[in-house]
Design a protein around this motif. Structure first.
Motif, PDB file in Angstrom:
ATOM      1  N   ILE A   1      -7.178   0.040  -1.068  1.00 26.76           N
ATOM      2  CA  ILE A   1      -6.657  -0.626   0.123  1.00 26.76           C
ATOM      3  C   ILE A   1      -6.817  -2.138  -0.046  1.00 26.76           C
ATOM      4  O   ILE A   1      -7.933  -2.637  -0.213  1.00 26.76           O
ATOM      5  CB  ILE A   1      -7.375  -0.134   1.389  1.00 26.76           C
ATOM      6  CG1 ILE A   1      -7.082   1.360   1.602  1.00 26.76           C
ATOM      7  CG2 ILE A   1      -6.934  -0.944   2.613  1.00 26.76           C
ATOM      8  CD1 ILE A   1      -7.809   1.973   2.786  1.00 26.76           C
TER       9      ILE A   1
ATOM     10  N   VAL B   1      -9.356  -7.686   3.205  1.00 25.06           N
ATOM     11  CA  VAL B   1      -9.720  -6.546   4.054  1.00 25.06           C
ATOM     12  C   VAL B   1     -11.240  -6.415   4.122  1.00 25.06           C
ATOM     13  O   VAL B   1     -11.788  -5.880   5.082  1.00 25.06           O
ATOM     14  CB  VAL B   1      -9.073  -5.243   3.525  1.00 25.06           C
ATOM     15  CG1 VAL B   1      -9.705  -4.802   2.221  1.00 25.06           C
ATOM     16  CG2 VAL B   1      -9.153  -4.130   4.566  1.00 25.06           C
TER      17      VAL B   1
ATOM     18  N   GLY C   1       5.158   1.423   5.104  1.00 25.25           N
ATOM     19  CA  GLY C   1       3.858   1.314   5.735  1.00 25.25           C
ATOM     20  C   GLY C   1       3.108   2.627   5.688  1.00 25.25           C
ATOM     21  O   GLY C   1       3.702   3.704   5.647  1.00 25.25           O
TER      22      GLY C   1
ATOM     23  N   THR D   1      -4.955  -4.515   2.105  1.00 24.58           N
ATOM     24  CA  THR D   1      -4.016  -4.859   3.175  1.00 24.58           C
ATOM     25  C   THR D   1      -4.308  -6.189   3.849  1.00 24.58           C
ATOM     26  O   THR D   1      -3.615  -6.574   4.794  1.00 24.58           O
ATOM     27  CB  THR D   1      -4.020  -3.749   4.246  1.00 24.58           C
ATOM     28  OG1 THR D   1      -5.376  -3.436   4.587  1.00 24.58           O
ATOM     29  CG2 THR D   1      -3.341  -2.500   3.712  1.00 24.58           C
TER      30      THR D   1
ATOM     31  N   HIS E   1      -7.041  -8.729   9.499  1.00 25.34           N
ATOM     32  CA  HIS E   1      -6.293  -8.407  10.715  1.00 25.34           C
ATOM     33  C   HIS E   1      -7.001  -9.083  11.879  1.00 25.34           C
ATOM     34  O   HIS E   1      -8.229  -9.122  11.935  1.00 25.34           O
ATOM     35  CB  HIS E   1      -6.240  -6.889  10.942  1.00 25.34           C
ATOM     36  CG  HIS E   1      -5.159  -6.471  11.886  1.00 25.34           C
ATOM     37  ND1 HIS E   1      -5.306  -6.560  13.258  1.00 25.34           N
ATOM     38  CD2 HIS E   1      -3.907  -5.988  11.672  1.00 25.34           C
ATOM     39  CE1 HIS E   1      -4.194  -6.147  13.838  1.00 25.34           C
ATOM     40  NE2 HIS E   1      -3.326  -5.788  12.905  1.00 25.34           N
TER      41      HIS E   1
ATOM     42  N   ILE F   1      -2.366   0.182  -1.528  1.00 18.40           N
ATOM     43  CA  ILE F   1      -1.738  -0.173  -0.257  1.00 18.40           C
ATOM     44  C   ILE F   1      -1.896  -1.666  -0.047  1.00 18.40           C
ATOM     45  O   ILE F   1      -3.005  -2.168   0.130  1.00 18.40           O
ATOM     46  CB  ILE F   1      -2.377   0.598   0.915  1.00 18.40           C
ATOM     47  CG1 ILE F   1      -2.381   2.102   0.648  1.00 18.40           C
ATOM     48  CG2 ILE F   1      -1.636   0.299   2.209  1.00 18.40           C
ATOM     49  CD1 ILE F   1      -3.106   2.909   1.719  1.00 18.40           C
ATOM     50  N   GLY F   2      -0.778  -2.381  -0.085  1.00 15.03           N
ATOM     51  CA  GLY F   2      -0.807  -3.826   0.093  1.00 15.03           C
ATOM     52  C   GLY F   2      -0.253  -4.550  -1.115  1.00 15.03           C
ATOM     53  O   GLY F   2      -0.843  -4.499  -2.197  1.00 15.03           O
TER      54      GLY F   2
ATOM     55  N   GLU G   1       4.023  -1.525   0.166  1.00 14.06           N
ATOM     56  CA  GLU G   1       4.002  -2.728   0.998  1.00 14.06           C
ATOM     57  C   GLU G   1       4.836  -2.487   2.243  1.00 14.06           C
ATOM     58  O   GLU G   1       5.989  -2.086   2.166  1.00 14.06           O
ATOM     59  CB  GLU G   1       4.553  -3.929   0.217  1.00 14.06           C
ATOM     60  CG  GLU G   1       4.824  -5.165   1.033  1.00 14.06           C
ATOM     61  CD  GLU G   1       3.613  -5.682   1.792  1.00 14.06           C
ATOM     62  OE1 GLU G   1       3.742  -5.912   3.007  1.00 14.06           O
ATOM     63  OE2 GLU G   1       2.544  -5.847   1.158  1.00 14.06           O
ATOM     64  N   LYS G   2       4.236  -2.750   3.414  1.00 12.41           N
ATOM     65  CA  LYS G   2       4.931  -2.460   4.676  1.00 12.41           C
ATOM     66  C   LYS G   2       6.066  -3.444   4.959  1.00 12.41           C
ATOM     67  O   LYS G   2       7.018  -3.112   5.657  1.00 12.41           O
ATOM     68  CB  LYS G   2       3.942  -2.461   5.832  1.00 12.41           C
ATOM     69  CG  LYS G   2       3.337  -3.816   6.145  1.00 12.41           C
ATOM     70  CD  LYS G   2       2.410  -3.735   7.343  1.00 12.41           C
ATOM     71  CE  LYS G   2       1.838  -5.111   7.663  1.00 12.41           C
ATOM     72  NZ  LYS G   2       0.923  -5.067   8.836  1.00 12.41           N
TER      73      LYS G   2
END
Length: 410
Positions: free
Chosen positions: A165, A380, A133, A167, A170, A6-7, A32-33
């Motif tokens: 993960i 992350v 996503g 990502t 944030h 994810i990412g 990838e979102k």
């Protein structure tokens, strides 16, 4: 085996490529979102991509990480900056080193790095799904079935034997909620690379002026740094400010980004030495106007701004200067103080400290201690470096190690 990452950033791609090379029978998927991948690579270094920092002894290299130094030490021994240089050069991308140690592709284009990573992924048949996503994931320990079920924004589900993960960071703790629900601790995130806003500063009209060597210290703290400083239309930037913001990230957040810092624009001299030099100029160049020629190699615009602040008129000659105004000038040159009222993101390269607590991760493999088969890489994690290519090196290193370990049979 199906490995899902994810990412689609630097660490995600490095992990995917390494996993596909290490475990050729596995199917590797990147989710990838965003509509495009490698977006941070694209904008890094003003579009040139600061790939890494000049390789050096691990003891010195590791000191460029305000958070995660101990955690990264062993990982960098497996894949360090020299390995990054070799990795890209073996794939046809040569890197160059600039005077400050930053390394860029010789093409000076981040697109070169993007195309290299995409090309490697294509050769290895890595499946890249954009605009995809992940809302949440579920884990099960049942035998003979995939261990993870990923719930996508599209309401679809994807199964995975192993999950990584990557990502990125944030700005809010809530951005990690989908991870913390699996019993992982999150260290509260804060901005880690930012410039200083000084809305009332008398140097604001000098936007673009830079000094290559200055000493900056945040009053009331232990945080200080020496290096280039650049004036901007909102305050202060440049490597010394950015590195100071990284080391002081948590303390400055606690101050709500309202604090005072001081600058010695002549870091090899103290106030007394500068004062003696200025007084001597009364004899050395008595007829010359003080504002006509800058001293100490300072930019003339900066010199004039200090002179004006010291109440030195434009036509004042050295012979007519009182010791009082020269004392004031010496103080400004060695102990300028500015009140910061806020911060600005450094370009578009948003970097945070905080993230997944490192105690929850196996340092040897980057696998979660809480959820078997779950791995993490990149920002992350609660790891961040100062400006200069160190954050990308964290991405390449953790991506490589996670990619090497993710396909092992437990």
């Amino acid at each position: 085996m199906q490995i899902v990452i994810i990412g689609g950033g630097a660490s995600g791609f490095m992990a995917a490529i390494t996993a596909a090379e290490t475990y050729p029978d596995a199917r590797v998927i990147i989710l990838e979102k965003n509509k495009t991948v490698l977006n941070k690579v694209r904008i890094s270094g003003g579009g040139r991509c600061n790939v890494t920092h000049q390789p050096s002894d691990l003891r010195f290299f590791i000191k460029n990480y305000p958070r995660g130094e101990k955690f990264l030490r062993k990982l960098l021994s497996r894949f360090d900056a020299q390995d990054t240089v070799n990795w890209f050069e073996n794939r046809g991308v040569k890197l160059k080193t600039e005077a400050d140690g930053r390394m860029f592709p010789v093409t000076d284009s981040s697109q070169t790095i993007i195309e290299c990573l995409l090309r490697a992924a294509k050769v290895l048949n890595i499946d890249i799904k954009t605009s995809t996503g992940v809302k949440s994931f579920a884990w099960t320990d049942m035998e003979n079935v995939p261990k993870f079920s990923l719930h996508l924004d599209t309401e679809e589900a994807i199964l995975a034997d192993k999950l990584l993960i990557a990502t990125g960071g944030h700005p809010k703790t809530s951005g990690f909620d989908w991870i913390s629900t699996h019993d992982h601790s999150i260290v509260e995130p804060f901005p880690s690379l930012f410039t200083f806003n000084v809305p009332d500063g008398y140097l604001l009209p000098l936007s673009g002026v830079a000094v290559q060597d200055a000493h900056v210290k945040i009053i009331g703290t232990k945080h200080e740094w020496r290096g280039p400083v650049m004036l901007t239309h909102w305050g202060f930037s440049g490597p010394a400010i950015l590195k100071l913001s990284a080391w002081g990230a948590r303390d400055l957040a606690a101050m709500n980004y309202h604090f005072t810092f001081k600058i010695n624009w002549l870091p090899d001299m103290n106030e007394q030495q500068v004062r003696e030099f200025l007084i001597a100029e009364k004899s050395n160049t008595p007829k010359q106007q003080i504002t006509s020629h800058a001293r100490f190699g300072l930019p003339i615009r900066l010199w004039k701004a200090f002179a004006e602040k010291a109440e030195i008129t434009e036509n004042l000659r050295w012979s007519d200067a009182t010791n009082k105004v020269l004392n004031r000038m010496a103080e400004l040159l060695t102990n300028s103080q500015f009140d910061v009222k806020g911060k600005s993101t450094y370009k578009e390269e948003f970097v945070t400290c905080g993230g997944l607590a490192l105690d929850d991760i196996n340092q040897e493999t980057l696998e979660s201690k809480k959820v078997p088969g779950l791995f993490f890489a990149g920002e992350v994690l609660d790891v961040d470096g100062i400006t200069g290519g160190f954050n990308f090196q964290n991405a390449w290193t953790t991506g490589f190690v996670a990619g090497k370990e993710i396909g092992r049979i437990s």
